[in-house]
Design a protein around this motif. Structure first.
Motif, PDB file in Angstrom:
ATOM      1  N   UNK A 204       0.832  -1.205   0.000  1.00  0.00           N
ATOM      2  CA  UNK A 204       0.000   0.000   0.000  1.00  0.00           C
ATOM      3  C   UNK A 204       0.868   1.257   0.000  1.00  0.00           C
ATOM      4  N   UNK A 205       1.923   1.244   0.812  1.00  0.00           N
ATOM      5  CA  UNK A 205       2.831   2.388   0.844  1.00  0.00           C
ATOM      6  C   UNK A 205       3.532   2.576  -0.499  1.00  0.00           C
ATOM      7  N   UNK A 206       3.863   1.468  -1.158  1.00  0.00           N
ATOM      8  CA  UNK A 206       4.506   1.566  -2.475  1.00  0.00           C
ATOM      9  C   UNK A 206       3.531   2.126  -3.512  1.00  0.00           C
ATOM     10  N   UNK A 207       2.270   1.727  -3.421  1.00  0.00           N
ATOM     11  CA  UNK A 207       1.263   2.272  -4.341  1.00  0.00           C
ATOM     12  C   UNK A 207       1.131   3.776  -4.145  1.00  0.00           C
ATOM     13  N   UNK A 208       1.156   4.216  -2.885  1.00  0.00           N
ATOM     14  CA  UNK A 208       1.114   5.657  -2.611  1.00  0.00           C
ATOM     15  C   UNK A 208       2.346   6.355  -3.183  1.00  0.00           C
ATOM     16  N   UNK A 209       3.495   5.708  -3.054  1.00  0.00           N
ATOM     17  CA  UNK A 209       4.734   6.268  -3.601  1.00  0.00           C
ATOM     18  C   UNK A 209       4.641   6.411  -5.116  1.00  0.00           C
ATOM     19  N   UNK A 210       4.140   5.363  -5.783  1.00  0.00           N
ATOM     20  CA  UNK A 210       3.988   5.413  -7.243  1.00  0.00           C
ATOM     21  C   UNK A 210       2.996   6.511  -7.624  1.00  0.00           C
ATOM     22  N   UNK A 211       1.913   6.617  -6.864  1.00  0.00           N
ATOM     23  CA  UNK A 211       0.915   7.638  -7.163  1.00  0.00           C
ATOM     24  C   UNK A 211       1.472   9.046  -7.071  1.00  0.00           C
ATOM     25  N   UNK A 212       2.349   9.270  -6.090  1.00  0.00           N
ATOM     26  CA  UNK A 212       2.910  10.610  -5.904  1.00  0.00           C
ATOM     27  C   UNK A 212       4.000  10.907  -6.925  1.00  0.00           C
ATOM     28  N   UNK A 217       3.626  14.085  -9.217  1.00  0.00           N
ATOM     29  CA  UNK A 217       4.713  15.036  -9.469  1.00  0.00           C
ATOM     30  C   UNK A 217       4.938  15.276 -10.959  1.00  0.00           C
ATOM     31  N   UNK A 218       4.995  14.219 -11.817  1.00  0.00           N
ATOM     32  CA  UNK A 218       5.141  14.483 -13.255  1.00  0.00           C
ATOM     33  C   UNK A 218       3.995  15.307 -13.827  1.00  0.00           C
ATOM     34  N   UNK A 219       2.764  15.067 -13.333  1.00  0.00           N
ATOM     35  CA  UNK A 219       1.624  15.829 -13.833  1.00  0.00           C
ATOM     36  C   UNK A 219       1.751  17.303 -13.451  1.00  0.00           C
ATOM     37  N   UNK A 220       2.209  17.582 -12.231  1.00  0.00           N
ATOM     38  CA  UNK A 220       2.397  18.965 -11.806  1.00  0.00           C
ATOM     39  C   UNK A 220       3.494  19.646 -12.612  1.00  0.00           C
ATOM     40  N   UNK A 221       4.586  18.920 -12.863  1.00  0.00           N
ATOM     41  CA  UNK A 221       5.695  19.505 -13.617  1.00  0.00           C
ATOM     42  C   UNK A 221       5.349  19.686 -15.088  1.00  0.00           C
ATOM     43  N   UNK A 222       4.387  18.883 -15.578  1.00  0.00           N
ATOM     44  CA  UNK A 222       3.981  18.993 -16.975  1.00  0.00           C
ATOM     45  C   UNK A 222       2.911  20.053 -17.183  1.00  0.00           C
ATOM     46  N   UNK A 223       2.483  20.695 -16.077  1.00  0.00           N
ATOM     47  CA  UNK A 223       1.508  21.772 -16.221  1.00  0.00           C
ATOM     48  C   UNK A 223       0.153  21.428 -15.670  1.00  0.00           C
ATOM     49  N   UNK A 224       0.113  20.487 -14.717  1.00  0.00           N
ATOM     50  CA  UNK A 224      -1.145  20.141 -14.085  1.00  0.00           C
ATOM     51  C   UNK A 224      -1.529  21.227 -13.093  1.00  0.00           C
ATOM     52  N   UNK A 225      -2.535  20.955 -12.233  1.00  0.00           N
ATOM     53  CA  UNK A 225      -2.975  21.949 -11.263  1.00  0.00           C
ATOM     54  C   UNK A 225      -1.830  22.399 -10.365  1.00  0.00           C
ATOM     55  N   UNK A 226      -1.548  23.678 -10.404  1.00  0.00           N
ATOM     56  CA  UNK A 226      -0.497  24.215  -9.558  1.00  0.00           C
ATOM     57  C   UNK A 226       0.892  24.045 -10.114  1.00  0.00           C
ATOM     58  N   UNK A 230       4.954  23.525 -19.396  1.00  0.00           N
ATOM     59  CA  UNK A 230       6.108  23.280 -20.234  1.00  0.00           C
ATOM     60  C   UNK A 230       7.255  22.550 -19.557  1.00  0.00           C
ATOM     61  N   UNK A 231       7.138  22.230 -18.268  1.00  0.00           N
ATOM     62  CA  UNK A 231       8.230  21.510 -17.605  1.00  0.00           C
ATOM     63  C   UNK A 231       8.037  20.028 -17.804  1.00  0.00           C
ATOM     64  N   UNK A 232       9.121  19.336 -18.077  1.00  0.00           N
ATOM     65  CA  UNK A 232       9.035  17.903 -18.299  1.00  0.00           C
ATOM     66  C   UNK A 232       9.057  17.138 -17.004  1.00  0.00           C
ATOM     67  N   UNK A 233       8.426  15.969 -16.987  1.00  0.00           N
ATOM     68  CA  UNK A 233       8.425  15.136 -15.801  1.00  0.00           C
ATOM     69  C   UNK A 233       9.757  14.456 -15.613  1.00  0.00           C
ATOM     70  N   UNK A 234      10.069  14.053 -14.404  1.00  0.00           N
ATOM     71  CA  UNK A 234      11.338  13.391 -14.150  1.00  0.00           C
ATOM     72  C   UNK A 234      11.359  12.014 -14.768  1.00  0.00           C
ATOM     73  N   UNK A 235      12.532  11.572 -15.133  1.00  0.00           N
ATOM     74  CA  UNK A 235      12.661  10.231 -15.681  1.00  0.00           C
ATOM     75  C   UNK A 235      12.541   9.194 -14.598  1.00  0.00           C
ATOM     76  N   UNK A 236      12.168   7.976 -15.015  1.00  0.00           N
ATOM     77  CA  UNK A 236      12.064   6.901 -14.050  1.00  0.00           C
ATOM     78  C   UNK A 236      13.428   6.449 -13.598  1.00  0.00           C
ATOM     79  N   UNK A 237      13.484   5.537 -12.677  1.00  0.00           N
ATOM     80  CA  UNK A 237      14.763   5.040 -12.226  1.00  0.00           C
ATOM     81  C   UNK A 237      14.716   4.607 -10.785  1.00  0.00           C
ATOM     82  N   UNK A 238      15.668   3.762 -10.434  1.00  0.00           N
ATOM     83  CA  UNK A 238      15.702   3.266  -9.073  1.00  0.00           C
ATOM     84  C   UNK A 238      16.645   4.142  -8.267  1.00  0.00           C
TER      85      UNK A 238
END
Length: 238
Positions: A204-212, A217-226, A230-238
């Motif tokens: 459950x905690x991991x699902x919350x982590x993935x959701x955030x 965060x990528x949605x906010x950086x891409x121009x979501x609410x707030x 024009x900012x790109x989302x961060x790349x994936x990675x461990x």
């Protein structure tokens, strides 16, 4: 440990064995970063960056070549630093997060055991980086786009996915889920919580982590609410 987690985790947590897993993680991640820097074709990325900053038009071929060499050296230093400093620090933060969760659930556990649980849970991540290093060294050259799919361990490797869906499905990753399961078993051994409840809690905690971090965060950086436009989302990675 990786092959027999049910029996080996409890003994390792009880003995507070976190030094060797942490060393293995540091070595594997450093090897991964080194292999990437040796095979990374830095030219396209450097040229694009110089073009965006307006430096490309007034730069000589020698200066461009020096910039490419500098970028490769920076990638090497960053890869080694990630293994030596970032991943151990991340493991410590994960242990602290487990301590907070245990406190919220009114479960007492020595911090050394929680540190062991966090370090042991990072072993699948270390294995991923080892596999990545071997795969990277087998390549003639690597682009930044190729790096994301060099070891296809998540559902993002499926064909026909949109970029947004692929970014979300990167969270459904074999090595990450393996790590979450080990974290749950370690938390169970440290706190006395039942194995099933502990694993479900960590999922459950991991699902919350993935959701955030994979969606919010990528949605906010891409121009979501707030978020800035024009900012790109961060790349994936461990």
């Amino acid at each position: 440990m990786l092959l027999d987690p049910l029996d080996a985790t409890g003994a390792a947590i009880e003995a507070r064995r976190w030094v060797w897993p942490l060393l293995i993680l540091a070595v594997c991640v450093s090897a991964s970063g080194t292999a990437f820097s040796l095979r990374w074709d830095a030219g396209p990325a450097v040229v694009q960056q110089m073009q965006m900053s307006g430096q490309l038009g007034r730069a000589t071929e020698t200066e461009i070549s020096e910039e490419i060499q500098t970028a490769s050296r920076k990638a090497l230093v960053a890869g080694i630093a990630k293994g030596v400093f970032v991943m151990p620090l991340l493991t410590l933060v994960l242990a602290a997060a487990l301590w907070v969760v245990a406190w919220l659930l009114d479960k007492s556990a020595p911090f050394g055991q929680l540190m062991s649980a966090a370090a042991l849970a990072m072993l699948p991540i270390a294995l991923y980086h080892l596999i990545f290093a071997l795969c990277a060294l087998a390549q003639h050259s690597l682009s930044e786009a190729r790096v994301m799919d060099l070891v296809p361990s998540s559902l993002a490797a499926l064909d026909g996915l949109s970029p947004k869906v692929a970014k979300v499905l990167r969270g459904v990753d074999f090595f990450n889920l393996w790590s979450v399961a080990l974290l749950g078993l370690g938390f169970s051994s440290a706190t006395g919580m039942s194995k099933g409840r502990a694993v479900v809690l960590c999922v459950v905690l991991y699902i919350l982590f993935v959701g955030v971090f994979f969606i919010g965060v990528p949605a906010m950086m891409a121009g979501g609410p707030g978020g800035p436009r024009g900012a790109g989302g961060p790349g994936g990675g461990r």
